[in-house]
Design an enzyme around this catalytic site. Structure first.
Site, mmCIF file in Angstrom:
data_model
loop_
_atom_site.group_PDB
_atom_site.id
_atom_site.type_symbol
_atom_site.label_atom_id
_atom_site.label_comp_id
_atom_site.label_asym_id
_atom_site.label_seq_id
_atom_site.Cartn_x
_atom_site.Cartn_y
_atom_site.Cartn_z
ATOM 1 N N ASP A 217 -121.043 21.547 -5.415
ATOM 2 C CA ASP A 217 -120.932 22.763 -6.245
ATOM 3 C C ASP A 217 -120.107 23.840 -5.516
ATOM 4 O O ASP A 217 -119.778 24.860 -6.085
ATOM 5 C CB ASP A 217 -122.333 23.286 -6.609
ATOM 6 N N ASP B 39 -131.616 14.839 -3.175
ATOM 7 C CA ASP B 39 -132.828 14.299 -2.536
ATOM 8 C C ASP B 39 -132.551 12.898 -1.983
ATOM 9 O O ASP B 39 -131.611 12.230 -2.414
ATOM 10 C CB ASP B 39 -133.959 14.214 -3.585
ATOM 11 N N GLY C 189 -120.236 10.282 2.203
ATOM 12 C CA GLY C 189 -120.382 10.974 3.483
ATOM 13 C C GLY C 189 -120.853 10.063 4.594
ATOM 14 O O GLY C 189 -120.543 10.273 5.766
ATOM 15 N N HIS D 110 -127.607 28.610 -0.457
ATOM 16 C CA HIS D 110 -126.269 28.466 0.138
ATOM 17 C C HIS D 110 -126.125 29.303 1.403
ATOM 18 O O HIS D 110 -125.498 28.888 2.380
ATOM 19 C CB HIS D 110 -125.198 28.820 -0.896
ATOM 20 N N GLN E 22 -123.814 9.529 -10.901
ATOM 21 C CA GLN E 22 -125.000 10.281 -11.351
ATOM 22 C C GLN E 22 -124.708 10.961 -12.692
ATOM 23 O O GLN E 22 -123.561 11.032 -13.123
ATOM 24 C CB GLN E 22 -125.418 11.302 -10.289
ATOM 25 N N ASP F 62 -125.486 18.981 2.746
ATOM 26 C CA ASP F 62 -125.987 19.658 1.546
ATOM 27 C C ASP F 62 -126.075 18.603 0.446
ATOM 28 O O ASP F 62 -125.243 18.527 -0.466
ATOM 29 C CB ASP F 62 -125.006 20.777 1.165
ATOM 30 N N SER F 63 -127.083 17.744 0.581
ATOM 31 C CA SER F 63 -127.130 16.560 -0.300
ATOM 32 C C SER F 63 -128.232 16.683 -1.345
ATOM 33 O O SER F 63 -129.071 17.590 -1.285
ATOM 34 C CB SER F 63 -127.422 15.314 0.555
#
Ligand code: SAM
Length: 280
Positions: free
Chosen positions: A90, A163, A142, A66, A35, A160-161
């Site tokens: 992150d 879209d 994952g 978070h 990406q 926590d991906s």
């Protein structure tokens, strides 16, 4: 009219809406094998990271996301020890998870090492817990990680991906949820960022169907604000392998030993309330 490059804008084409932040300067721009990662210094939201042009995290409002993807699920599980975070590059979710003293191992598996390297440079406070002895950081897919995981490896899985497009698309599938179900112990819970209830109600309903077909007994969507994400109304959906998601360790949440800026027991309770249009 010349393009005013002093603004970053994310356009939500299908909704006919957009979100803009006034930019001081661009700090980082890297195309990884997965990406494009860009980082900006903004006028009003501190540092901004985008992935493939979409808002991922800003200094100003990431605390809400978070805290809400980590604390409700960890205070719903009776005694979470082994936690898997998929995505979360992150490292803000990892930091929140490790605030729970009962957690003995937190494995973070993000497909793109470039995200974590950019976070270390531009969001160092989110990486505060990366050297915690309980933290394990891996850079892998994952989907594959969970497929290969031994049954009953985890108490909680946090997805926590990005879209559901590109490398994250498979993270919203029944096959993935089946692998998560097997990788969880009895009483285990998965929680996944589930986009905007206002913009993506169908996606959330499809997640419910996929989670239940994967063997989860219950699902519950948590609602919270996140102004830098499309519509400003965000969500995280839990699915349980046994247990009652509507009941949480309220006393423990009220007596939590760590600081938060958004999450508390009342917020947890409120986030479980379902808007009328989500119940039909
Ligand atoms: N808070 C953000 C949101 O809600 O859009 C997500 C933050 S985090 C940066 C999203 C992470 O998901 C990215 O770092 C990306 O590399 C990771 N990711 C996407 N697909 C993945 C996959 N199949 N396996 C592991 N990580 C993945």
């Amino acid at each position: 009219m010349a393009l005013d490059t002093s603004w970053y804008t994310e356009i939500h084409t299908s909704e006919g809406s957009a979100f803009s932040l006034k930019v001081k300067e661009k700090l980082h721009d890297v195309q990884t094998p997965f990406q494009r990662i860009e980082v900006y210094e903004t006028e009003g939201f501190g540092t901004l990271m985008t992935i493939d042009g979409l808002v991922m995290v800003t200094d100003r409002d990431n605390f809400i996301y978070h805290e809400m993807i980590a604390h409700p699920v960890l205070f719903t599980h009776p005694n979470p020890k082994d936690v898997l975070i998929i995505g979360g590059g992150d490292c803000g979710t990892l930091r929140e998870v490790l605030k729970h003293p009962g957690v003995t191992r937190a494995q973070q598996v993000d497909i793109d090492e470039g995200v974590t390297r950019a976070a270390e440079l531009y969001f160092p406070e989110l990486c505060d817990s990366n050297n915690d002895p309980r933290a394990e950081l891996y850079f892998d897919d994952g989907i594959k990680w969970v497929k290969d995981a031994a049954p009953g490896s985890y108490d909680v899985i946090i997805v926590d991906s990005t879209d559901p497009v590109g490398p994250a698309e498979g993270l919203f599938s029944a096959a993935f949820f089946r692998d998560c179900h097997r990788a969880l112990r009895a009483g285990g819970i998965i929680v996944q960022q589930s986009e905007s209830p206002l913009y993506h109600k169908k996606l959330i309903n499809d997640m419910y169907t996929a989670m239940r077909s994967a063997g989860f007994d219950s699902t519950l969507t948590l609602n919270f604000p996140q102004c830098s994400y499309p519509s400003g109304w965000w969500s995280a959906t839990m699915a349980g392998k046994g247990g009652d998601l509507s009941r949480f360790r309220e006393q423990d949440a009220s007596n939590k030993t760590f600081k938060t800026l958004y999450y508390n027991a009342a917020i947890h309770r409120a986030a479980m309330a379902q808007p009328e249009f989500m119940t039909t």
